[in-house]
Every structure is written in structure tokens, then in C-alpha cells.
Design a protein around this motif. Structure first.
Motif, short mmCIF file in Angstrom:
data_model
loop_
_atom_site.label_atom_id
_atom_site.label_comp_id
_atom_site.label_asym_id
_atom_site.label_seq_id
_atom_site.Cartn_x
_atom_site.Cartn_y
_atom_site.Cartn_z
N PHE A 143 0.82 -1.20 0.00
CA PHE A 143 0.00 0.00 0.00
C PHE A 143 0.86 1.26 0.00
CE2 PHE A 143 -2.18 3.44 2.26
CZ PHE A 143 -3.23 3.62 1.38
N LYS A 146 0.29 7.44 -1.82
CA LYS A 146 0.57 8.40 -2.91
C LYS A 146 0.31 7.78 -4.28
CE LYS A 146 2.59 11.49 -0.12
NZ LYS A 146 1.71 12.57 0.31
N LEU A 150 -4.92 5.18 -6.49
CA LEU A 150 -5.93 5.60 -5.52
C LEU A 150 -6.69 6.84 -6.00
CD1 LEU A 150 -3.89 5.07 -2.24
CD2 LEU A 150 -5.82 3.71 -3.03
N ARG A 151 -6.27 7.38 -7.13
CA ARG A 151 -6.96 8.56 -7.68
C ARG A 151 -8.11 8.08 -8.56
NH1 ARG A 151 -5.39 11.58 -3.96
NH2 ARG A 151 -3.50 10.51 -3.36
N LEU A 167 -7.43 -10.21 -2.78
CA LEU A 167 -7.83 -9.16 -1.84
C LEU A 167 -6.62 -8.65 -1.07
CD1 LEU A 167 -10.65 -8.05 -0.82
CD2 LEU A 167 -10.26 -9.43 1.21
N ASN A 168 -6.43 -7.35 -1.06
CA ASN A 168 -5.40 -6.74 -0.22
C ASN A 168 -5.81 -5.30 0.10
OD1 ASN A 168 -4.90 -5.31 -2.53
ND2 ASN A 168 -2.82 -6.08 -2.85
N TYR A 169 -5.04 -4.66 0.95
CA TYR A 169 -5.41 -3.32 1.40
C TYR A 169 -5.46 -2.32 0.25
CZ TYR A 169 -5.96 0.68 4.45
OH TYR A 169 -6.45 1.80 5.07
N ILE A 172 -8.70 -2.74 -1.69
CA ILE A 172 -9.83 -2.28 -0.89
C ILE A 172 -9.86 -0.75 -0.84
CG2 ILE A 172 -10.66 -2.15 1.50
CD1 ILE A 172 -9.48 -5.04 1.80
N ALA A 173 -8.70 -0.17 -0.61
CA ALA A 173 -8.62 1.29 -0.50
C ALA A 173 -8.99 1.96 -1.83
CB ALA A 173 -7.22 1.71 -0.07
N LEU A 176 -12.71 1.68 -2.40
CA LEU A 176 -13.45 2.60 -1.51
C LEU A 176 -13.56 4.00 -2.11
CD1 LEU A 176 -14.88 3.01 1.21
CD2 LEU A 176 -12.64 3.51 2.22
N GLN A 177 -12.47 4.46 -2.78
CA GLN A 177 -12.51 5.80 -3.36
C GLN A 177 -13.64 5.89 -4.41
OE1 GLN A 177 -10.55 7.63 -1.45
NE2 GLN A 177 -9.90 5.64 -0.70
N LEU A 180 -17.15 5.97 -2.78
CA LEU A 180 -17.49 7.23 -2.11
C LEU A 180 -17.58 8.41 -3.08
CD1 LEU A 180 -15.19 6.92 1.04
CD2 LEU A 180 -17.64 6.44 0.88
N VAL A 211 -16.75 -10.02 1.19
CA VAL A 211 -16.05 -8.87 0.60
C VAL A 211 -17.06 -7.77 0.23
CG1 VAL A 211 -14.47 -8.10 -1.21
CG2 VAL A 211 -14.26 -10.41 -0.28
N PHE A 214 -18.18 -6.14 3.40
CA PHE A 214 -17.06 -5.34 3.91
C PHE A 214 -17.04 -3.98 3.22
CE2 PHE A 214 -12.18 -4.91 3.60
CZ PHE A 214 -12.08 -4.27 4.82
N THR A 218 -17.97 -0.43 4.93
CA THR A 218 -16.93 0.59 5.03
C THR A 218 -17.35 1.87 4.29
OG1 THR A 218 -15.27 -1.16 5.18
CG2 THR A 218 -14.46 1.03 4.64
N LYS B 165 -2.19 -2.66 7.07
CA LYS B 165 -1.99 -2.45 5.64
C LYS B 165 -1.59 -3.77 4.97
CE LYS B 165 -2.46 2.15 5.39
NZ LYS B 165 -3.02 2.39 6.72
N LEU B 167 -3.22 -6.43 5.12
CA LEU B 167 -4.43 -7.22 4.91
C LEU B 167 -4.39 -7.93 3.56
CD1 LEU B 167 -7.21 -7.45 6.46
CD2 LEU B 167 -8.12 -5.97 4.68
N ASN B 168 -4.60 -9.22 3.58
CA ASN B 168 -4.75 -9.97 2.33
C ASN B 168 -5.61 -11.20 2.59
OD1 ASN B 168 -3.10 -11.73 3.67
ND2 ASN B 168 -1.38 -11.59 2.24
N TYR B 169 -5.93 -11.92 1.53
CA TYR B 169 -6.85 -13.05 1.68
C TYR B 169 -6.28 -14.14 2.59
CZ TYR B 169 -10.49 -16.37 0.54
OH TYR B 169 -11.55 -17.25 0.64
N LYS B 195 -14.58 2.87 11.01
CA LYS B 195 -14.64 2.24 9.70
C LYS B 195 -13.65 2.85 8.72
CE LYS B 195 -17.80 -0.67 10.84
NZ LYS B 195 -19.22 -0.61 10.54
N LEU B 203 -8.25 11.53 0.42
CA LEU B 203 -8.50 10.08 0.47
C LEU B 203 -9.26 9.72 1.74
CD1 LEU B 203 -5.14 8.32 -0.51
CD2 LEU B 203 -7.22 8.54 -1.88
N LEU B 205 -9.68 6.28 3.89
CA LEU B 205 -9.08 4.94 3.90
C LEU B 205 -9.74 4.02 4.91
CD1 LEU B 205 -5.38 6.12 3.54
CD2 LEU B 205 -6.80 5.02 1.80
N PRO B 206 -9.78 2.72 4.60
CA PRO B 206 -10.37 1.75 5.52
C PRO B 206 -9.56 1.70 6.83
CG PRO B 206 -10.06 0.79 3.33
CD PRO B 206 -9.31 2.09 3.35
N SER B 210 -13.15 -1.42 10.25
CA SER B 210 -13.73 -2.09 9.09
C SER B 210 -13.21 -3.52 9.01
CB SER B 210 -13.46 -1.31 7.80
OG SER B 210 -12.13 -1.41 7.39
N PHE B 214 -15.51 -6.81 9.47
CA PHE B 214 -15.40 -7.81 8.41
C PHE B 214 -15.23 -9.20 9.01
CE2 PHE B 214 -12.26 -9.55 5.06
CZ PHE B 214 -13.27 -10.03 4.24
#
Lengths: 316, 316
Positions: A143, A146, A150-151, A167-169, A172-173, A176-177, A180, A211, A214, A218, B165, B167-169, B195, B203, B205-206, B210, B214
Motif C-alpha cells: 500500500f 501516494k 488511488l486517484r 484481496l489486499n489493502y 480495498i482502499a 473505496l474511493q 465514495l 467482501v 465489507f 466501510t 496495511k 491485509l490480504n486473503y 470504519k 483520500l 481509507l479503511p 472495518s 469484516f
């Protein structure tokens, strides 16, 4: 909906009546036709009996979104299940893609953000969409707040979330953007609601629905559910196959997806669900629902051990 | 609990009364004392004023579990905030470790499974526990259902879940096995309920909460909450610091953690929460809670722009 309160245990007599009564049979796959990579004994014979001998119509309906229809077709062939064609297979990666095209009316070549596996990517690509996210290996990186990933790309028109072992952070991050973005206005499709699925050696593994939940939790927003037990998924299949709702039976191993899907969808005139005990539901689970909880929508019309057992009853 | 329904906006007169009235001040960190790596202007002066000039007692209470108390101490030093010692810092990785030792009475040298960052690992290790999972790089590998890491070690006595950060499966799947083991009997501690948290450049972020939700949702079980707004966390701090509940004020930037923590915990005789608008809560958010929702537990006793603004009021 007229439905008896208690599920009927399938006897030789009931088995014959069921095959006579319904023209169309929807089958869940894992726990019904196969267990992971192993065919459930007798499943292939039953399918052949229904299609070749009795001229019934069948379709396969799975909440798994990881594999595309082509990959499912290859699996049917690998397990030597004959007479299955692409148009009989309905995984939720396919229903997600159809939702985007036929309900949300998002034009081809639009960008779709995916938190999910190859199946979703492939079905979206088949309909001409441009997939963002998904299994893109740039998202495997550690992660980095910057990161350009994530944009939000303002051209993304929908978000699809499903099961993924990637699945990883970072994923997910980034997802989420999008969820939202602009006051949560990009449509959010969830492939299924299953929280876990049984793995080998007694493992219980997180499924796509965990997932989806989740991300919904979130982002604090709802999602469009395109898997079982959603009525929109059933209606899509009946329309697509030309199946008469009253003459269709759903065969599955899970109460809150398969059985509820059939019951809420009024299949078979309210007598359209057959539970098999070869997958995720035990006889104790069934008794708990029928006895204590008395939830009609979760109560199957019929139940039996497995497709093989049903075949034995029909063969004798 | 007696508390006025409307929050009091802090004037010069109120500022002086607040400092006179309370002996002890609990501060949230991010959004209150600093924003990520930047000190909030005036925060350092206010802390010095309270401790050096007015002989007040302070402590820092954060729902972040990623950093250990030592790492927080280094951050206070890096930001040139003086007179802060280790025993004044309460991150939830520390409260999780104390819960295991002092409430669950799990003996040192026991194994604890962690889904979380270094902070949790370090605080558990400080109390003599053996950490499993966590940042173990073996868990960075691609998911493999055959991995020995998915086999439950029967000696694990508790599970702690927090922000990570990493986090993974693989980590989620391994943690799920522990949460389900032996009819869900291994205690499950969640570090916080937040959350999301605000990152740089807009940004969102989770956050740890969360991840806790989960896992709770996927395992279908409750967790022991050791972060704000949990009363057990507040009681631990008051006991540990020897703070009189009636003479303690909580200063934070979040309604449903900081303000609720103070209000549900009856700080300051029911007048023990001061909201600052320098972090995650806007004036609109505050008005929504005070106006439409009328949730007393989320309504601060006082509110002001920032610690710097409070300092200005006190200085003039």
C-alpha cells in the motif's frame, strides 16, 4: 404463494412425481453437481437422464463470480458432464455484466472498476467494457497512499465487487474511493451474499459476500445484489431461457441462497425448491430452520441426500 | 448523567472555566494533536500550558492500534511535544494486551493470533506473549488452501484484530479458522470500531474497525471492543492514571468514538466532552447530530475549532 410448511422427504414415488411435474430444472453447482474438483456420484447420470431421456431443460446457477462461463464450460467438460452449453451457465460474474448492460444501460467501451477475479473481468470484456482494477498486478504492490491507483478515474461508470483471492489493502482502499466518489453516485454491484464457503479438510473460507459486505459497510452504502436469492437474477434467467416460472424447480444445497431464491421467486407455483444434503447444509441445519425458526422462505419444498440418491430412486 | 442538550461553543470565558473545572484531560491524537505527520498549530503550547503552568494531568487515547506506545512516544518527541512519558499513552494495541492479561487472565508465554500491525505485536510481546500471524511475511504469499498456516494451532488462546496495511486473503482466511475454532470459543478482541480515516489529498481509507467488522461478520460472532467508545477502555485508563471520573475531560474530533466515549463513560459529571473541529468532524456533522438526530450520547458538552484556538482564548 402456496406452500406446505414442512419439506417433503423425497421417496421413490415423490421422485417420479417431481420429474413429471417440472419442465425446467435449475441447479446450483458446488455442493450439488460437484464438490470442488470432484463430481458428486450420480450427478452426471441424473443430468443425462433429465435431458436426454426425459427432454427436460436444465440451467446452472452459481453465486461464484470467480470463473467465467467459458471456464465453467471447461469444468463441465473436465468432469465429463455432457450436453452442457455456454448458454445454460449463469455465474454471478455474468449477471453482473448483464446488469450493467441491460439494467443500468451503460454503453460498451465504458470503464468499470472491479474488486474481483478473472470471471468478472472476462464477462465484462465479453460485453465490450474496459476493466479497471481487478487482477491488475500493479495493485499487488504494498500500500502506498501516494499511488496514482488511488486517484479516481472520473470515467468509471460502475463498480463490481465479488470474491477474490487477490484481496489486499491496496485494492480495498482503491475500491473505496470509487464507492465514495461524488456522493456515492457510481452504481455498486455485489455479486453475492455468501459469507463463507467450505474448503477442503474442514476449512471455512471467506466468500464473495463477505467482501461485498465489507465494502458496503466501510463505504456505508447499499449494493445491487445480482446473485441468489435476488429476484432480479431469477427473472433474468427465466426470461433468457424461456422457462415457465410455474414449471421450474431449483435444486440447491443452501437454504438462504438456493431455497430462498426459489421460494421468494415463486418457482413451481410455490413448490419449487429441492434441497440436497450433499453440500453446505446438514439435516440438523434443515431441522433448525423448519423447527425453531419457522422461516417459510428458507423451507424447501422437498429434500433428498444428493443428485445420486435421486437418480437411484428414479432408476429402481 | 446530567447534560445539557446543546453543545456550548467555547468562548474566552468558557475556556477559563473549563481549565479551572477539570484536573485531568484525555486527548485523542490524530485530528486533535496532529494531522498525520503535522502538528496542529498551537497544540503543543496548549499541552505545555496545561501541564507546566496549570499542573493538570494529561493522557493520550487513540483508537489506532498500528503503533506501539514506544512508537507513539517517538512521534511526540519528533513533533517536539515535551513532557510526554510512556505511561501517558494509550493506543488500543496496548489496551488489547492489557485485556488479555488483566481481564482474560491468559498467562504470559501463551500464543496469541494477530490480524494487525507491529503495534499489537509489540505490546503483546512486551507483556510476554508469543505472537502468531500478524506481520509474518509467510502470510504475504499468494493464497494456498493447502498451507500449514491455515491449520489452527490449538495452543492459541486469543485472537486480536486491528488495522493492518498487510491485509490480504491469506491473513483473513487464517484468522477466520481461529475465530471459528471449537465452536467459536477462542476470545476475539477488536481494537476499534472506526470504519474509515481521512488520508492526505482527500483520500478516505479503511480503518481497523472495518477489518474488525469484516471478521466478525464473516465469522458470525461478536468481539470484545477495547477501543473508544468502550467503557472498559475508559475505566482502565482512569484506574491506571488515578483520574477522578468527575474531574476528567475528553478532547476529541470524532462524535461516535471520542464524544460517545466521554458521555457514555459519565466523564466530568456528564459534562466531560470537548469536540475540536480540526479533524474528522465538520460543523455540519455536528449540527446534524445535535439537530436532526438528537442523539445525546453523541452530543459534545463543548466544542471549539482546535487546540490552538483554545490556547488563543486562554492566552489573551
Amino acid at each position: 404463494m402456496t406452500r406446505t410448511s414442512n419439506p417433503v422427504y423425497v421417496t421413490k414415488d415423490t421422485a417420479r412425481k417431481i420429474v413429471d411435474k417440472y419442465d425446467n430444472f435449475l441447479f446450483d453447482c458446488d455442493g450439488v453437481v460437484w464438490l470442488d474438483e470432484d463430481l458428486i456420484p450420480g450427478a452426471s447420470s441424473l443430468l443425462e437422464y433429465l435431458t436426454a431421456h426425459r427432454k427436460k431443460h436444465v440451467a446452472f446457477v452459481t453465486n461464484n463470480s470467480s470463473k467465467s462461463r467459458c471456464e465453467y464450460l471447461a469444468k463441465f467438460q473436465r468432469l465429463a458432464i455432457e450436453n452442457v452449453t455456454l448458454d445454460m451457465i449463469y455465474p454471478t460474474c455474468y449477471s453482473a455484466a448483464l446488469e450493467i448492460r441491460d439494467v443500468l444501460h451503460i454503453p460498451p467501451k465504458s470503464k468499470i472498476w472491479v474488486l474481483g477475479d478473472h470471471g468478472i473481468e472476462q464477462e465484462l470484456a465479453n460485453l465490450g467494457y474496459v476493466v479497471m482494477g481487478g487482477t491488475d498486478t500493479q495493485l499487488d504492490d504494498e500500500f502506498d497512499a501516494k499511488s496514482a491507483l488511488l486517484r479516481v478515474d472520473p470515467d468509471v461508470r460502475a463498480v463490481v465487487v465479488g470474491s477474490t483471492k487477490s484481496l489486499n489493502y491496496m485494492r480495498i482502499a482503491a475500491t473505496l474511493q470509487y464507492l465514495l466518489y461524488k456522493n456515492k453516485s457510481i452504481p455498486f454491484i455485489g455479486t453475492n451474499i455468501d459469507k463463507t464457503y467450505p474448503g477442503a479438510d474442514g476449512l471455512v473460507l471467506p466468500a464473495g459476500g463477505s467482501v461485498v459486505s465489507f465494502m458496503a459497510d466501510t463505504a456505508q452504502r447499499d449494493f445491487i445484489s445480482v446473485g441468489k436469492p435476488s429476484r432480479r437474477f431469477l427473472d433474468l434467467i427465466l426470461r433468457d431461457r424461456g422457462f415457465d416460472r410455474d414449471r421450474t424447480l431449483m435444486v440447491g444445497d443452501t437454504l438462504y441462497t438456493d431455497v430462498k431464491f426459489a421460494n421468494d421467486g415463486d418457482l413451481g407455483g410455490g413448490q419449487g425448491s429441492l434441497l440436497v444434503l450433499s453440500g453446505g447444509t446438514t439435516r440438523d441445519d434443515l431441522e433448525a430452520v423448519v423447527g425453531l425458526e419457522r422461516d417459510e422462505s428458507l423451507t424447501p419444498s422437498y429434500y433428498t441426500e444428493s443428485l445420486g440418491h435421486l437418480m437411484d430412486l428414479l432408476r429402481d
